[in-house]
Design a protein around this motif. Structure first.
Motif, mmCIF file in Angstrom:
data_model
loop_
_atom_site.group_PDB
_atom_site.id
_atom_site.type_symbol
_atom_site.label_atom_id
_atom_site.label_comp_id
_atom_site.label_asym_id
_atom_site.label_seq_id
_atom_site.Cartn_x
_atom_site.Cartn_y
_atom_site.Cartn_z
ATOM 1 N N MET A 130 0.637 -1.610 0.162
ATOM 2 C CA MET A 130 -0.240 -0.208 -0.154
ATOM 3 C C MET A 130 0.972 0.769 0.273
ATOM 4 O O MET A 130 2.024 1.224 0.456
ATOM 5 N N ILE A 131 0.430 2.457 -0.515
ATOM 6 C CA ILE A 131 0.499 3.597 -0.650
ATOM 7 C C ILE A 131 0.061 4.608 0.457
ATOM 8 O O ILE A 131 -1.342 4.953 -0.198
ATOM 9 N N ILE A 132 0.470 5.293 1.161
ATOM 10 C CA ILE A 132 -0.245 6.799 1.942
ATOM 11 C C ILE A 132 0.006 7.857 1.951
ATOM 12 O O ILE A 132 1.511 8.118 1.620
ATOM 13 N N LEU A 133 -0.247 8.863 2.125
ATOM 14 C CA LEU A 133 0.069 10.061 2.000
ATOM 15 C C LEU A 133 -0.786 10.628 3.000
ATOM 16 O O LEU A 133 -1.717 10.638 3.445
ATOM 17 N N SER A 134 0.272 12.037 3.559
ATOM 18 C CA SER A 134 0.298 12.932 4.052
ATOM 19 C C SER A 134 0.723 13.883 3.842
ATOM 20 O O SER A 134 2.511 14.161 3.933
ATOM 21 N N PRO A 135 0.333 15.087 4.102
ATOM 22 C CA PRO A 135 0.633 16.502 3.637
ATOM 23 C C PRO A 135 1.224 16.808 5.553
ATOM 24 O O PRO A 135 0.901 17.246 6.286
ATOM 25 N N VAL A 136 2.487 17.654 5.214
ATOM 26 C CA VAL A 136 3.708 17.601 6.460
ATOM 27 C C VAL A 136 3.991 19.362 6.642
ATOM 28 O O VAL A 136 3.860 19.513 5.830
ATOM 29 N N GLY A 137 4.553 19.068 7.861
ATOM 30 C CA GLY A 137 5.683 20.035 8.076
ATOM 31 C C GLY A 137 7.120 19.599 8.313
ATOM 32 O O GLY A 137 7.131 19.018 7.898
ATOM 33 N N ALA A 138 7.715 20.400 9.175
ATOM 34 C CA ALA A 138 9.180 19.828 9.127
ATOM 35 C C ALA A 138 9.050 18.969 10.299
ATOM 36 O O ALA A 138 7.803 18.601 11.383
ATOM 37 N N TYR A 139 9.988 17.847 10.371
ATOM 38 C CA TYR A 139 9.708 16.694 11.457
ATOM 39 C C TYR A 139 10.147 17.113 12.313
ATOM 40 O O TYR A 139 9.433 16.588 13.746
ATOM 41 N N TYR A 140 10.817 17.766 12.740
ATOM 42 C CA TYR A 140 11.242 18.134 14.161
ATOM 43 C C TYR A 140 10.445 20.255 14.483
ATOM 44 O O TYR A 140 10.495 20.744 13.483
ATOM 45 N N ALA A 141 9.965 19.907 15.649
ATOM 46 C CA ALA A 141 9.313 21.612 15.516
ATOM 47 C C ALA A 141 9.948 22.133 15.334
ATOM 48 O O ALA A 141 9.778 23.260 15.421
ATOM 49 N N SER A 142 11.117 21.952 15.568
ATOM 50 C CA SER A 142 12.029 23.210 16.078
ATOM 51 C C SER A 142 12.951 23.544 14.296
ATOM 52 O O SER A 142 13.675 24.861 14.384
ATOM 53 N N GLY A 143 12.213 22.775 13.177
ATOM 54 C CA GLY A 143 12.718 23.028 11.848
ATOM 55 C C GLY A 143 13.530 23.210 11.676
ATOM 56 O O GLY A 143 14.604 21.717 12.221
ATOM 57 N N LEU A 144 14.556 24.166 11.189
ATOM 58 C CA LEU A 144 16.210 24.110 11.122
ATOM 59 C C LEU A 144 16.876 24.310 12.116
ATOM 60 O O LEU A 144 17.956 24.401 11.672
ATOM 61 N N SER A 174 38.157 19.117 21.015
ATOM 62 C CA SER A 174 39.555 20.127 20.539
ATOM 63 C C SER A 174 38.832 21.290 19.961
ATOM 64 O O SER A 174 39.544 22.202 19.653
ATOM 65 N N GLY A 175 37.606 21.766 19.342
ATOM 66 C CA GLY A 175 36.959 21.969 18.081
ATOM 67 C C GLY A 175 37.616 21.802 16.883
ATOM 68 O O GLY A 175 36.898 22.671 15.744
ATOM 69 N N ALA A 176 38.122 21.252 16.207
ATOM 70 C CA ALA A 176 38.445 20.456 15.221
ATOM 71 C C ALA A 176 36.653 20.158 13.774
ATOM 72 O O ALA A 176 36.940 20.187 13.094
ATOM 73 N N MET A 177 35.449 19.357 15.424
ATOM 74 C CA MET A 177 34.439 19.036 14.540
ATOM 75 C C MET A 177 33.912 20.510 13.890
ATOM 76 O O MET A 177 33.364 21.668 15.219
ATOM 77 N N GLU A 178 33.353 21.307 12.814
ATOM 78 C CA GLU A 178 32.909 22.377 12.280
ATOM 79 C C GLU A 178 31.674 22.440 12.602
ATOM 80 O O GLU A 178 30.853 22.970 12.932
ATOM 81 N N GLU A 179 31.109 20.234 11.875
ATOM 82 C CA GLU A 179 29.844 20.829 12.182
ATOM 83 C C GLU A 179 29.274 19.193 12.033
ATOM 84 O O GLU A 179 30.220 18.338 12.254
ATOM 85 N N CYS A 180 27.775 19.699 12.476
ATOM 86 C CA CYS A 180 27.624 17.928 12.579
ATOM 87 C C CYS A 180 26.108 18.000 12.216
ATOM 88 O O CYS A 180 25.617 19.324 12.447
ATOM 89 N N PHE A 181 25.623 17.208 10.978
ATOM 90 C CA PHE A 181 24.415 17.617 10.806
ATOM 91 C C PHE A 181 23.864 15.404 10.626
ATOM 92 O O PHE A 181 24.888 15.033 10.200
ATOM 93 N N GLY A 182 22.602 15.777 10.457
ATOM 94 C CA GLY A 182 21.564 14.110 10.020
ATOM 95 C C GLY A 182 21.442 14.608 8.722
ATOM 96 O O GLY A 182 20.693 15.847 8.046
ATOM 97 N N THR A 183 20.950 13.568 7.811
ATOM 98 C CA THR A 183 20.525 13.472 6.646
ATOM 99 C C THR A 183 18.835 12.259 6.584
ATOM 100 O O THR A 183 19.435 11.197 7.368
ATOM 101 N N GLY A 184 17.987 12.400 6.117
ATOM 102 C CA GLY A 184 16.467 11.859 6.018
ATOM 103 C C GLY A 184 15.561 12.625 5.426
ATOM 104 O O GLY A 184 15.770 13.794 4.706
ATOM 105 N N THR A 185 14.624 11.357 4.526
ATOM 106 C CA THR A 185 13.741 11.891 3.817
ATOM 107 C C THR A 185 12.765 12.913 4.652
ATOM 108 O O THR A 185 12.764 13.797 4.143
ATOM 109 N N ALA A 186 12.430 12.914 6.562
ATOM 110 C CA ALA A 186 11.713 12.730 7.000
ATOM 111 C C ALA A 186 12.344 14.877 7.239
ATOM 112 O O ALA A 186 11.767 15.550 6.448
ATOM 113 N N ALA A 187 13.762 15.209 7.595
ATOM 114 C CA ALA A 187 13.658 16.170 7.584
ATOM 115 C C ALA A 187 14.838 16.732 6.553
ATOM 116 O O ALA A 187 14.704 17.672 6.813
ATOM 117 N N VAL A 188 14.893 15.686 5.452
ATOM 118 C CA VAL A 188 16.023 16.376 4.779
ATOM 119 C C VAL A 188 17.210 16.869 5.405
ATOM 120 O O VAL A 188 18.583 16.125 5.220
#
Length: 355
Positions: free
Chosen positions: A159-173, A291-305
């Motif tokens: 089956m395939i169902i559909l759902s209109p959605v906003g941001a996956y996390y309430a905090s958005g980006l 040490s500050g060597a980590m400049e950025e960290c991010f997750g990736t996925g369909t829901a949150a992009v």
């Protein structure tokens, strides 16, 4: 391929207002796609029908042995009115890889794609157009044999169902806080960690509840054997930018091969950003964060992009990343991928499919 029949709903639902916030995964459209499978007969009677409740025998094998697969992708409406899907071929490929691991029948690619296009086309008026919104698409398959005994089912329903959605996390980006788990295990190599199936997610709930109680959005898992190497977040793959190099855990059989993950790697390579898919230990992550060597960290996925990470916690260490702000590369990746998805930017060939 058998022609998809369409049965329109006689009683359409009220759509959410344009100014109403869309809580992820709570509202569903008027129609759904459905097709059945029987051993020796194959897939038959593909149809778009009014969204409805399922009637299943209490002994249906999905309830007792967990034979089920699901996927997730999105549809977008471009400014010129086109309805667009983002890399659906990768979701179809991953679904069938999951099906093989779970001893379920593969879904012919043309049937899967045509089912997607047809049900989205029928319910395209449900696609929200406010920035940050989309139509979430949830394809899934369940075993339906009324039988108590451990074996693959002979009958299935897709089956395939559909759902209109906003941001996956309430905090958005806004950057989220991630808890690195050191007690529970989600998956191991040789298991079903790389399959998109409910068993992987229910295994994560105890840890997720613990993390939420401490004020963290998601759990970052370590490998299930040495309890040393970073794997994935509960609903996302994970990336670290350390000393200018983007690093993500290599696919090892227990990590879900994310479509957005693949897209990020491709874009970074196109832009000349150094990318490494390799083992990365929690010690390396902690050291880089301290040490500050980590400049950025991010997750990736369909829901949150793309979801920026502003804090990591391991045991009693709380580590800020990028001062708790979204990084330059993270923002560029989000803008680029969402721009491609919305038809505003040109992406690599085949990334966008028009319905």
């Amino acid at each position: 391929m058998e022609k998809i029949r369409i049965e329109k709903s006689a009683c359409l639902k009220e759509k959410p207002g344009k100014d109403n916030p869309l809580t992820f995964g709570t509202i569903f459209t008027d129609h759904m796609f459905e097709v059945d499978y029987e051993e020796g007969k194959g897939w038959y009677d593909p149809r778009v029908v009014p969204y409805h409740k399922l009637e299943l025998d209490p002994s249906s094998m999905v309830f007792h042995y967990g034979q089920e697969m699901f996927e997730g992708l999105k549809a977008y409406k471009a400014e010129d009115g086109r309805v667009l899907l983002f890399r659906p071929d990768k979701n179809i490929e991953r679904a069938n890889r999951s099906n093989r691991r779970l001893c379920m029948p593969e879904i012919p690619e043309d049937l899967f794609l045509e089912g997607l296009k047809t049900v989205v086309s029928v319910d395209q008026d449900w696609i929200p157009t406010k920035p940050g919104t989309s139509l979430y698409i949830r394809p899934f398959m369940i075993a339906t044999d009324p039988f108590l005994g451990v074996r693959p089912s002979n009958t299935y329903k897709f089956m395939i169902i559909l759902s209109p959605v906003g941001a996956y996390y309430a905090s958005g980006l806004d950057p989220v806080k991630i808890w690195i788990e050191d007690e529970y295990v989600r998956a191991v190599k040789g298991g079903i960690g790389e399959a998109k199936t409910g068993g992987n997610y229910v295994a994560s709930l105890a840890s997720q509840v613990k993390a939420h109680d401490e004020g963290y959005s998601q759990v970052l898992w370590l490998d299930g054997v040495q309890r040393k190497y970073i794997e994935e977040v509960g609903a996302m793959n994970i990336f670290f930018k350390i000393n200018g190099v983007v690093i993500t855990p290599e696919l090892n059989g227990s990590i879900l091969p994310g479509v957005t993950r693949d897209s990020v790697i491709a874009l970074c390579k196109k832009w000349g950003v150094a990318v490494e898919e390799r083992k990365i230990s929690v010690d390396e992550v902690v050291s880089a964060a301290r040490s500050g060597a980590m400049e950025e960290c991010f997750g990736t996925g369909t829901a949150a992009v793309i979801s920026p990470v502003g804090e990591l916690r391991f045991e009693e260490d709380r580590m800020s990343v990028g001062g708790g702000r979204i990084g330059e590369l993270t923002q560029k990746l989000y803008d680029s991928i969402t721009g491609i998805q919305l038809g505003k930017a040109e992406g690599p060939k085949g990334w966008v499919v028009e319905v």
